[in-house]
Scaffold this motif. Structure first.
Motif, short mmCIF file in Angstrom:
data_model
loop_
_atom_site.label_atom_id
_atom_site.label_comp_id
_atom_site.label_asym_id
_atom_site.label_seq_id
_atom_site.Cartn_x
_atom_site.Cartn_y
_atom_site.Cartn_z
N SER A 42 1.87 0.90 -10.20
CA SER A 42 2.94 1.74 -8.89
C SER A 42 4.04 1.39 -8.40
O SER A 42 4.97 1.30 -8.21
N GLU A 43 2.66 -0.20 -7.84
CA GLU A 43 3.96 -1.12 -6.56
C GLU A 43 4.59 -1.29 -7.37
O GLU A 43 6.34 -1.66 -6.30
N TRP A 44 5.24 -1.85 -8.73
CA TRP A 44 6.13 -2.16 -9.26
C TRP A 44 7.09 -1.48 -9.49
O TRP A 44 8.26 -1.35 -9.26
N TYR A 45 6.73 -0.35 -10.17
CA TYR A 45 7.25 0.59 -10.84
C TYR A 45 7.96 1.17 -9.39
O TYR A 45 9.20 1.25 -9.73
N ASN A 46 7.68 1.35 -7.95
CA ASN A 46 8.10 2.03 -7.02
C ASN A 46 8.95 1.23 -6.22
O ASN A 46 10.14 1.38 -5.81
N GLY A 47 8.99 -0.18 -6.19
CA GLY A 47 9.14 -1.59 -6.11
C GLY A 47 10.64 -0.95 -6.72
O GLY A 47 12.26 -1.79 -6.01
N ILE A 48 11.34 -1.27 -8.10
CA ILE A 48 11.66 -1.19 -8.44
C ILE A 48 12.80 0.14 -8.31
O ILE A 48 14.01 -0.37 -8.45
N ARG A 49 12.59 1.42 -8.39
CA ARG A 49 12.63 2.73 -7.89
C ARG A 49 13.41 2.31 -5.69
O ARG A 49 14.72 2.83 -6.25
N LEU A 50 12.32 1.64 -5.12
CA LEU A 50 13.42 1.82 -3.93
C LEU A 50 14.75 0.57 -4.25
O LEU A 50 15.62 0.88 -3.26
N GLY A 51 14.83 -0.94 -4.82
CA GLY A 51 15.48 -1.71 -5.54
C GLY A 51 16.93 -0.98 -5.60
O GLY A 51 17.83 -1.12 -5.39
N VAL A 52 16.80 0.38 -6.76
CA VAL A 52 17.50 1.35 -6.77
C VAL A 52 18.50 2.28 -5.90
O VAL A 52 19.76 2.05 -6.10
N TYR A 53 17.15 2.49 -5.25
CA TYR A 53 18.34 2.95 -4.26
C TYR A 53 18.81 2.03 -3.37
O TYR A 53 20.13 2.95 -2.23
N VAL A 54 18.20 0.86 -2.67
CA VAL A 54 19.36 0.19 -1.34
C VAL A 54 20.10 -0.69 -2.52
O VAL A 54 21.37 0.33 -1.53
N ILE A 55 20.23 -0.69 -3.70
CA ILE A 55 21.30 -1.30 -4.14
C ILE A 55 22.51 -0.31 -4.06
O ILE A 55 24.40 -0.33 -3.54
N ALA A 56 22.88 1.07 -4.36
CA ALA A 56 23.21 2.22 -4.71
C ALA A 56 23.70 1.89 -3.05
O ALA A 56 25.00 2.46 -2.84
N ILE A 57 23.09 2.50 -2.15
CA ILE A 57 22.99 2.89 -0.64
C ILE A 57 24.31 1.08 -0.03
O ILE A 57 25.43 2.12 0.66
N GLU A 67 0.39 -1.16 -0.21
CA GLU A 67 -0.51 0.31 0.34
C GLU A 67 1.24 1.44 0.09
O GLU A 67 0.71 2.30 -0.59
N LYS A 68 1.69 1.22 0.61
CA LYS A 68 2.89 2.47 0.55
C LYS A 68 3.42 2.83 -0.90
O LYS A 68 4.12 3.60 -0.64
N MET A 69 3.65 1.50 -0.99
CA MET A 69 4.01 1.54 -2.40
C MET A 69 3.25 2.26 -3.88
O MET A 69 4.08 2.86 -4.72
#
Length: 298
Positions: A78-93, A56-58
């Motif tokens: 939008s859940e999948w799209y934001n999940g991909i974006r979150l994964g990109v942030y996590v990998i970078a951090i 729901e948050k995604m």
């Protein structure tokens, strides 16, 4: 018999005691099993609830509307799209953290920075690059929708010209034509309840809003009152719009060819730059080797 029972009463005592202990042990195990099962179910329920809360948050209704406008809502949520974006942030951090704390390099700092920035560039709103990409996709999708709008206009006109008074009402006409469309099918399905109640104004206003193109707006204006006039008048009204729809379709095709031409030019330019850059890289390495040899001789 009485004497035998008196002599063996201890055996019966131990037998009854053993049966009681066995029953008690079974009951305790059953209680523990039920408790473990309830605990597992409770933990599973918590996990499921947390998973739903995370989803729901995604979820982002604005993104879903954008995906529906560009015609990719069936393939991307939008859940999948934001999940991909979150994964990109996590990998970078994580990559930067491992590099700083443990001196383990998964990605260089510049690569991690570019990956982190990719998450921002994927936001499908102005002024981010993804907005312009989705805008191009939307133009292509609108071209497909307008082609089907023109097909719908032709089909309705053909039905009126061929069947005349036997054409039936607009609800049954759209029901018959519905399987022949793909990109405007969902919008037509949404207006069917209004057509069934003979609320043609609301139905075709909704159709124009759903398709959201000039051609759909023009067709909706024609079809709002078509059932309120005679068949002959309906055919004349539909015929009067033929040239307008044909010109719109022709202009849309010209725009499509223009977009495709610029896309081909872009690919060619990128390819040429890549080749040019590669040649300059080879020249630079060759020059560097020559200078090293000269420096060594000196």
């Amino acid at each position: 018999m009485k004497v035998w029972l008196i002599q063996n009463y201890m055996t019966f005592y131990y037998l009854i005691l053993a049966m009681c202990l066995i029953g008690l042990n079974y009951s305790l195990k059953r209680i523990k099993y039920d408790e473990r099962r309830r605990s597992r179910n409770f933990i599973t329920k918590i996990k499921i609830n947390n998973r739903f809360k995370f989803i729901e948050k995604m979820k982002n209704d604005e993104y879903d509307e954008i995906f529906e406008e560009v015609g990719i809502h069936r393939y991307l949520k939008s859940e999948w799209y934001n999940g991909i974006r979150l994964g990109v942030y996590v990998i970078a951090i994580v990559s930067v953290s491992l590099n700083i704390l443990l001196n383990v390099e998964i990605l260089t700092y510049s690569q991690a920075f570019l990956l982190f920035m990719l998450g921002f560039m994927m936001i499908p709103k102005k002024p981010y690059p993804a907005y312009h990409l989705f805008n191009l996709v939307q133009k292509s999708y609108n071209t497909k929708k307008n082609a089907e709008v023109y097909q719908l206009y032709n089909d309705i006109k053909a039905e009126y010209m061929i069947k005349g008074d036997k054409v039936g009402n607009m609800y049954h006409l759209i029901m018959r034509l519905l399987p022949y469309y793909e990109n405007i099918k969902l919008s037509l399905e949404k207006i069917l309840p209004y057509l069934q109640r003979q609320d043609s104004n609301t139905a075709w206003e909704l159709f124009a809003k759903q398709i959201n193109t000039k051609e759909a707006e023009s067709l909706s204006i024609v079809l709002r009152d078509i059932e309120k006039i005679s068949i002959e008048e309906s055919i004349l009204v539909l015929e009067s719009k033929h040239e307008e729809f044909a010109n719109n379709l022709y202009n849309a095709y010209k725009e499509y060819l223009s977009r495709r031409r610029w896309a081909i030019y872009g690919i060619l330019i990128v390819g040429a730059l890549s080749v040019f850059k590669y040649e300059w890289t080879v020249f630079f390495l060759w020059y560097k080797d020559i200078m090293n040899v000269v420096n060594n001789i000196s």
